[in-house]
Design an enzyme around this catalytic site. Structure first.
Site, short mmCIF file in Angstrom:
data_model
loop_
_atom_site.label_atom_id
_atom_site.label_comp_id
_atom_site.label_asym_id
_atom_site.label_seq_id
_atom_site.Cartn_x
_atom_site.Cartn_y
_atom_site.Cartn_z
N GLU A 48 13.63 -19.81 48.80
CA GLU A 48 14.11 -18.78 48.04
C GLU A 48 14.89 -19.50 46.79
O GLU A 48 14.64 -19.09 45.48
CB GLU A 48 15.07 -17.99 48.92
CG GLU A 48 15.64 -16.95 47.81
CD GLU A 48 16.91 -16.23 48.62
OE1 GLU A 48 17.71 -15.60 47.90
OE2 GLU A 48 17.01 -16.70 49.69
N ASP A 52 13.55 -19.04 43.11
CA ASP A 52 14.13 -18.55 41.79
C ASP A 52 14.15 -19.28 40.35
O ASP A 52 13.90 -18.72 39.46
CB ASP A 52 15.75 -18.39 42.51
CG ASP A 52 16.65 -17.86 41.17
OD1 ASP A 52 16.31 -16.62 40.64
OD2 ASP A 52 17.72 -18.52 41.01
N ASP A 121 14.25 -11.45 48.48
CA ASP A 121 14.38 -12.84 48.87
C ASP A 121 12.97 -13.66 49.23
O ASP A 121 12.70 -14.43 48.85
CB ASP A 121 15.36 -13.11 50.04
CG ASP A 121 16.63 -12.85 49.71
OD1 ASP A 121 17.14 -12.63 48.29
OD2 ASP A 121 17.56 -12.41 50.56
N GLU A 124 10.88 -14.57 46.19
CA GLU A 124 10.96 -15.83 45.70
C GLU A 124 10.80 -16.82 46.63
O GLU A 124 10.14 -18.04 46.10
CB GLU A 124 12.92 -15.91 45.42
CG GLU A 124 13.17 -14.94 44.18
CD GLU A 124 14.53 -14.72 43.96
OE1 GLU A 124 15.01 -14.65 42.84
OE2 GLU A 124 15.46 -15.31 44.76
#
Length: 231
Positions: A48, A52, A121, A124
């Site tokens: 994650e 991002d 989440d 990502e």
């Protein structure tokens, strides 16, 4: 289970993971591992973190190339709109990540599979896994079919808090009185309600908007007022 997801994303997007363990990691919650002591994999949190950063970079590159005449401010505003995490939950559902995530028993019972914060989440983490497995170009190709394909559709507008944006714009030089008022409520043939709301500044109406709830109508009025003031 993950073989079925592999087949889905291969059929829909032409993606074939070389390392299926990365895909499994992207869809495994920490609580699941805690309840399965013999499980040897990792949870999605590190992926994650990577995803991002990859999303931020990929979106910036896309916008930079697509809009060569835009200045930094316009590029930044659209990038922020595109990578705000609320849109990622909708994209996760399109990809059926909610169906395949491995959850702990308590999380399952609490309805975590439908929780937007978890699905944000997972999106990502999936991007992070795809980046490690196949590199930046594969991520860009995938985003062209999903995220970037929605730029011209108005998809991202639903996640913008126009009431806050309007308030910030109107109050940049000091306090003002902003009032929202419900003006009308009409029942359609299918028994759904259409509300009309207005937004006023110091007693002067700025705009009206409609929606299937008072909140939607007020948000629509705020968006119309904000866009008109920007012009």
């Amino acid at each position: 289970m993950f073989a079925n997801l592999q087949t889905e994303i291969a059929d829909r997007y032409g993606i074939h993971f070389n390392d299926v363990a990365l895909l499994e990691e992207a869809l495994t919650q920490a609580n699941y591992i805690n309840e399965h002591p013999n499980y040897t994999g990792h949870d999605y949190q590190r992926l994650e973190f990577l995803g991002d950063a990859v999303m931020q970079q990929s979106t910036a590159v896309y916008l930079f190339k697509r809009y060569p005449d835009w200045d930094e401010g316009r590029l930044t505003e659209l990038r922020i709109m595109m990578v705000q995490t609320r849109s990622f939950a909708a994209l996760s559902r399109e990809l059926h990540l909610d169906k395949y995530v491995q959850l702990g028993r308590g999380e399952e019972l609490s309805g975590a599979r439908m929780r937007d914060s978890l699905l944000e989440d997972l999106w990502e983490a999936f991007i992070g896994a795809l980046y490690l497995d196949q590199g930046q170009q594969a991520v860009m190709d995938f985003l062209e079919q999903t995220l970037f394909a929605k730029v011209d559709s108005g998809f991202f507008q639903q996640f913008v808090d126009y009431k806050s944006k309007l308030q910030e714009f109107l109050q940049k030089n000091g306090a003002v009185k902003i009032v929202y008022e419900t003006l009308d409520e009409v029942a359609e043939e299918n028994n759904t309600q259409i509300f009309t709301a207005s937004v006023s500044l110091n007693g002067d109406e700025l705009a009206r908007g409609t929606g299937h709830s008072i909140k939607e109508a007020e948000k629509a009025a705020a968006r119309i007022a904000f866009e008109a003031l920007q012009k």
